[in-house]
Motif scaffolding. Structure first.
Motif, PDB file in Angstrom:
ATOM      1  N   MET A 134       0.891  -1.275  -0.118  1.00 12.34           N
ATOM      2  CA  MET A 134      -0.244  -0.017   0.077  1.00 12.34           C
ATOM      3  C   MET A 134       0.838   1.406  -0.097  1.00 12.34           C
ATOM      4  O   MET A 134       0.600   2.374  -0.645  1.00 12.34           O
ATOM      5  CB  MET A 134      -0.777   0.158   1.327  1.00 12.34           C
ATOM      6  N   ASP A 167      -8.254   1.681  -2.199  1.00 12.40           N
ATOM      7  CA  ASP A 167      -9.114   1.887  -1.154  1.00 12.40           C
ATOM      8  C   ASP A 167     -10.485   1.791  -1.533  1.00 12.40           C
ATOM      9  O   ASP A 167     -11.430   0.971  -0.903  1.00 12.40           O
ATOM     10  CB  ASP A 167      -8.749   3.046  -0.492  1.00 12.40           C
ATOM     11  N   ARG A 215      -3.411   4.621  -4.674  1.00  8.95           N
ATOM     12  CA  ARG A 215      -3.972   4.238  -3.352  1.00  8.95           C
ATOM     13  C   ARG A 215      -5.560   4.499  -3.111  1.00  8.95           C
ATOM     14  O   ARG A 215      -5.955   3.582  -2.484  1.00  8.95           O
ATOM     15  CB  ARG A 215      -3.018   5.168  -2.087  1.00  8.95           C
TER      16      ARG A 215
END
Length: 339
Positions: free
Chosen positions: A145, A157, A153
């Motif tokens: 991550m 998510d 990212r």
């Protein structure tokens, strides 16, 4: 008045594009054809109804498939270059399109099943590698991550957050709340993210074979996604559509097949769809370790080849389709043998 306004709009649009030096593309809407209109349009294009008559064709287009999807397979047929039939398809029966559509459907089902097997064994391999390198399971995910850009990212998510409230894996998202161990992480991410994570792990472990698998998995992902969305696979079999060369390991394995002519292999594998399909075959053959799954999938993909044989004579005058089917049968007969 409507025609006048539309004409003015198109002309202004054209002039605006030209003033910026941009190419101008106008998509003119085509009227929706009735069922009878669809048949007449096909006849004007040279499609024949000797095997399936027009009434049977109407029933097929009503009950089994839609005109837009079925006619996509016309791309595999040539048109008369000149003469009184200029622009009409050469020796194209409506029944040929139907047969291709059925084979394509059966093949897509197998692609999805094989991709699920590959996905499962990709996860197993990742967990084995984690144990081999004494990873704790949490840090490797955090490091992945952290390796992502801000945009990447956010995308990751978002992919995970879409599973919140999901009755199948929403509880995993809730339980770990952002601090995911690898065994949980791989269960809540889509296949594309799994492949990306696999590539990260290949670099982390400096494993050359994993890195090669990563590139092959990227190829598998394309045809897997197309099949899962029910996109046509066999509607464009022309040579030289592949954007890159076939993976070396796949090529070497193909050349080990008896009577596999290098020119024949090179020509067929220059088609992007066939290249992706055969790469998926290769990955299933090399990554899946369960003998039961291998046996079951071999039996199922051989059924698709037998379905091709049912009307094999349909393609006797189309060397592109016939050559593709001959190539696939040769690969399947050698890589997916049944007792």
């Amino acid at each position: 008045m409507l025609f006048r306004i539309s004409t003015i709009f198109r002309e202004n649009f054209r002039q605006a594009g030209q003033s910026r030096g941009e190419p101008v593309r106008l998509c003119l809407q085509q009227p929706k054809l009735s069922l009878e209109g669809q048949i007449e349009h096909l006849k004007k294009k040279g499609v024949l109804f000797n095997i399936m008559n027009e009434e049977s064709a109407k029933e097929y287009l009503t009950q089994h498939n839609n005109y837009f999807k079925l006619t996509a397979y016309r791309k595999n047929y040539d048109k008369h270059p000149d003469g009184e039939n200029k622009g009409k398809y050469i020796n194209l029966e409506f029944a040929y399109l139907v047969d291709l559509a059925v084979i394509d459907m059966r093949l897509r089902y197998r692609i999805v099943h094989m991709a699920l097997d590959i996905e499962h064994h990709t996860k197993l391999q990742l967990l084995r590698m984690m144990d081999k390198f004494n990873e704790d399971g949490y840090q490797i995910v955090q490091d992945y991550m952290d390796s992502l850009s801000e945009v990447q990212r956010k995308n990751c998510d978002s992919e995970i957050n879409r599973n919140k409230g999901n009755i199948y894996c929403g509880d995993i998202v809730d339980k770990y709340d952002g601090a995911y161990p690898i065994w949980a992480f791989i269960e809540i991410i889509p296949f594309g993210r799994l492949v990306a994570f696999y590539g990260f792990c290949a670099d982390r472990f400096a494993d050359k074979e994993m890195k090669n698998n990563f590139y092959r998995l990227l190829t598998c992902k394309e045809i897997r996604n197309a099949s899962a969305h029910s996109n046509c696979i066999l509607n464009d079999l022309k040579a030289r559509t592949a954007a890159h060369k076939t993976n070396t390991a796949v090529t070497n394995e193909l050349m080990m097949i008896n009577d596999m002519n290098s020119n024949f292999r090179r020509n067929r594998m220059s088609n992007a769809r066939i290249q992706q399909l055969v790469t998926l075959f290769y990955m299933h053959r090399t990554m899946v370790e369960s003998d039961g799954i291998k046996k079951s999938e071999s039996e199922e993909i051989q059924k698709v080849m037998k379905r091709i044989d049912r009307n094999y004579d349909y393609y006797s005058t189309n060397p592109m389709i016939k050559g593709t089917f001959d190539f696939l049968k040769m690969v399947v007969d050698n890589w997916f043998k049944t007792v």
